[in-house]
Design a protein around this motif. Structure first.
Motif, PDB file in Angstrom:
ATOM      1  N   SER A  31      11.881  30.843  19.152  1.00 27.12           N
ATOM      2  CA  SER A  31      11.585  29.843  18.277  1.00 27.12           C
ATOM      3  C   SER A  31      12.389  28.444  19.094  1.00 27.12           C
ATOM      4  O   SER A  31      12.107  27.608  18.970  1.00 27.12           O
ATOM      5  CB  SER A  31      12.015  29.896  16.892  1.00 27.12           C
ATOM      6  OG  SER A  31      13.583  30.254  16.865  1.00 27.12           O
ATOM      7  N   LYS A  32      13.220  29.036  19.874  1.00 23.26           N
ATOM      8  CA  LYS A  32      13.986  28.030  20.561  1.00 23.26           C
ATOM      9  C   LYS A  32      13.298  27.106  21.494  1.00 23.26           C
ATOM     10  O   LYS A  32      13.328  25.974  21.532  1.00 23.26           O
ATOM     11  CB  LYS A  32      15.139  28.592  21.108  1.00 23.26           C
ATOM     12  CG  LYS A  32      16.023  27.641  21.998  1.00 23.26           C
ATOM     13  CD  LYS A  32      17.472  28.289  22.467  1.00 23.26           C
ATOM     14  CE  LYS A  32      18.303  27.512  23.211  1.00 23.26           C
ATOM     15  NZ  LYS A  32      19.472  27.991  23.852  1.00 23.26           N
ATOM     16  N   ASN A  35      10.488  25.114  19.465  1.00 25.81           N
ATOM     17  CA  ASN A  35      11.395  23.760  19.000  1.00 25.81           C
ATOM     18  C   ASN A  35      11.401  22.702  20.234  1.00 25.81           C
ATOM     19  O   ASN A  35      11.226  21.582  20.134  1.00 25.81           O
ATOM     20  CB  ASN A  35      12.632  24.262  18.352  1.00 25.81           C
ATOM     21  CG  ASN A  35      12.418  24.952  17.050  1.00 25.81           C
ATOM     22  OD1 ASN A  35      11.435  24.670  16.466  1.00 25.81           O
ATOM     23  ND2 ASN A  35      13.490  25.570  16.781  1.00 25.81           N
ATOM     24  N   LYS A  38       8.077  21.223  20.979  1.00 28.41           N
ATOM     25  CA  LYS A  38       7.837  20.261  19.837  1.00 28.41           C
ATOM     26  C   LYS A  38       8.605  19.004  19.833  1.00 28.41           C
ATOM     27  O   LYS A  38       8.252  17.916  19.569  1.00 28.41           O
ATOM     28  CB  LYS A  38       7.989  20.881  18.571  1.00 28.41           C
ATOM     29  CG  LYS A  38       6.964  21.962  18.161  1.00 28.41           C
ATOM     30  CD  LYS A  38       7.381  23.038  17.190  1.00 28.41           C
ATOM     31  CE  LYS A  38       7.502  22.298  15.757  1.00 28.41           C
ATOM     32  NZ  LYS A  38       7.892  23.344  14.515  1.00 28.41           N
ATOM     33  N   SER A  53       4.760  19.912  13.224  1.00 28.06           N
ATOM     34  CA  SER A  53       5.851  20.338  12.331  1.00 28.06           C
ATOM     35  C   SER A  53       5.377  21.871  11.841  1.00 28.06           C
ATOM     36  O   SER A  53       6.338  22.522  11.232  1.00 28.06           O
ATOM     37  CB  SER A  53       6.009  19.289  11.243  1.00 28.06           C
ATOM     38  OG  SER A  53       4.818  19.158  10.508  1.00 28.06           O
ATOM     39  N   LYS A  56       3.931  26.930  14.781  1.00 24.31           N
ATOM     40  CA  LYS A  56       5.156  27.952  14.925  1.00 24.31           C
ATOM     41  C   LYS A  56       5.249  28.773  16.451  1.00 24.31           C
ATOM     42  O   LYS A  56       6.245  29.344  16.404  1.00 24.31           O
ATOM     43  CB  LYS A  56       5.064  28.852  13.679  1.00 24.31           C
ATOM     44  CG  LYS A  56       5.045  28.288  12.404  1.00 24.31           C
ATOM     45  CD  LYS A  56       6.137  27.625  12.185  1.00 24.31           C
ATOM     46  CE  LYS A  56       5.875  27.079  10.534  1.00 24.31           C
ATOM     47  NZ  LYS A  56       7.241  26.137  10.367  1.00 24.31           N
TER      48      LYS A  56
END
Length: 201
Positions: A31-32, A35, A38, A53, A56
């Protein structure tokens, strides 16, 4: 001419497929990392923020990027490859850009009638549609000529203009979209350029 567009779309799809494979190997599936991707894209392309947003995974982010690209412009994808230092992806993108440039040089506006440069047909909720009418002969004007004049006007990168479709008639009509946040400043910039070129005449 439809065959040339079909080949270019296939090339675009192949480029994205190959880069997906590379990203899945080179970038950690955490997820790091997602993110970070993104955050980078949101800063570079604010109009993508709402779509990003809900992404995932790396694949989900790339799906958003794909909708932002056109078959002849993969700049958003290049931003990711360069920032995350994925050399293999950069090489593939470089090859795609060279192919796209040759394609644009070879295709006249009159022959690209009813064809779209969008990679995925979609509705841009946070974008404004912009139409440029160029007093040029469609039979003698290539897609590269259109790109060149927009680059000369410093509009493409600064205001994130994306050419969607060109039409022909007695002149060249270029349909684009631009993030709504830039619309006001874009209009002012275009008017300033028009005044400048009138003075030059």
């Amino acid at each position: 001419m439809r065959n040339e567009f079909k080949q270019m779309r296939t090339k675009f799809g192949s480029t994205f497929y190959n880069i997906r494979q590379i990203f899945s190997k080179k970038l950690a599936k955490s997820s790091k990392v997602v993110n970070k991707m993104k955050a980078l894209l949101s800063d570079c392309f604010p109009d993508l923020k709402s779509e990003l947003s809900v992404a995932k995974t790396v694949d989900g982010v790339l799906d958003v990027v794909k909708r932002k690209c056109s078959i002849v412009d993969v700049h958003p994808l290049e931003v990711l490859a360069v920032q995350f230092k994925v050399k293999e992806a950069e090489d593939i993108i470089k090859e795609h850009k060279e192919t796209a440039k040759e394609f644009c040089k070879s295709v006249t506006v009159s022959l690209s009638k009813d064809e779209t440069l969008q990679s995925i047909l979609t509705r841009y909720l946070l974008c404004e549609t912009i139409t440029f009418v160029l007093n040029w002969d469609p039979d003698k004007t290539t897609l590269q000529d259109v790109n060149d004049v927009l680059l000369e006007l410093e509009l493409i990168q600064k205001y994130e203009i994306k050419v969607v479709r060109t039409h022909s008639g007695r002149s060249v009509v270029v349909n684009c979209y631009c993030p709504a946040v830039y619309t006001g400043s874009l209009i002012i910039a275009v008017l300033d350029k028009i005044k400048y070129y009138k003075r030059e005449d």
